[in-house]
Design an enzyme around this catalytic site. Structure first.
Site: not given
Ligand code: GRF
Length: 199
Positions: A12, A89, A92, A108, A140-141
């Site tokens: 988070g 994680m 969708l 990302h 998007d999808e």
């Molecule tokens: C980040 O590296 C983000 O880019 C990826 O997942 C990680 C999440 O980290 N999608 P956090 O939970 O926000 O610390």
């Protein structure tokens, strides 16, 4: 003021960076709800300790779209204008994406379209790229695919390993995400094909 809904599954830190900017008045938005699909996500505890509305909607063993319907219902009940995936994680369903057209963002940890999917920082490091970074994009999808709003470049240093690179990318993620949210909430952009044009 516009309402944000944050979806997360883990640490988070991106959520915390967004919440810090909201609390300091640098991002004009309200975090209406933080939702995790995992009860043990540290991010959900952090949301609670900040006094934010935090809800766990477990995904384990649930059919994807059924789970997504519960999440969408919670977001709608809190009048969420923009959904921010922050280390969520879970793929969708197309149904979910269609409920929020151009109103779901993802971050990302690589310069898309390079290195989509899991362990993007390790993928980039192992490939031997000289620069990597992070991307905030509309969802998007398709996985890690929608139109790009903000990217930040991070050099790969000779002394790096995948962890030191990931740590420097994370610093830029925390800057990039609020920047992108600000752009989208202010509505000063148009989407032309894959291109997000700032107005
Ligand atoms: C980040 O590296 C983000 O880019 C990826 O997942 C990680 C999440 O980290 N999608 P956090 O939970 O926000 O610390």
């Amino acid at each position: 003021m516009k309402n944000l809904g944050i979806l997360l599954s883990g640490r988070g830190s991106n959520f915390e960076a967004i919440a810090d900017k909201v609390e300091s008045g640098k991002l004009n938005a309200n975090i209406a709800i933080v939702i995790s699909n995992r009860a043990d996500a540290p991010g959900i505890e952090s949301a609670r300790s900040r006094g934010l509305k935090a809800q766990v909607i477990p995904s384990k063993g649930k059919v994807r779209e059924e789970h997504d319907r519960d999440v969408a219902a919670a977001l709608c009940a809190h009048r969420v204008d923009l959904v921010c995936l922050a280390g969520y994680m879970r793929l969708l369903s197309p149904w979910f994406v269609q409920q929020f057209p151009n109103r779901i963002l993802n971050i990302h940890p690589a310069l898309l379209p390079a290195f989509p999917g899991l362990e993007a920082q390790k993928q980039a490091f192992d490939y031997g790229v000289k620069v990597s970074g992070c991307t905030v994009h509309f969802v998007d999808e398709n996985l890690d695919h929608g139109a790009i709003i903000v990217q930040k470049v991070v050099p790969v240093l000779d002394g790096d390993d995948e962890h030191s690179l990931a740590a420097r990318i994370l610093e830029q993620e925390h800057i990039a995400y609020t920047e992108a949210i600000g752009i989208v909430l202010e509505g000063k952009f148009s989407v032309e094909g894959r291109r997000v044009i700032l107005r």
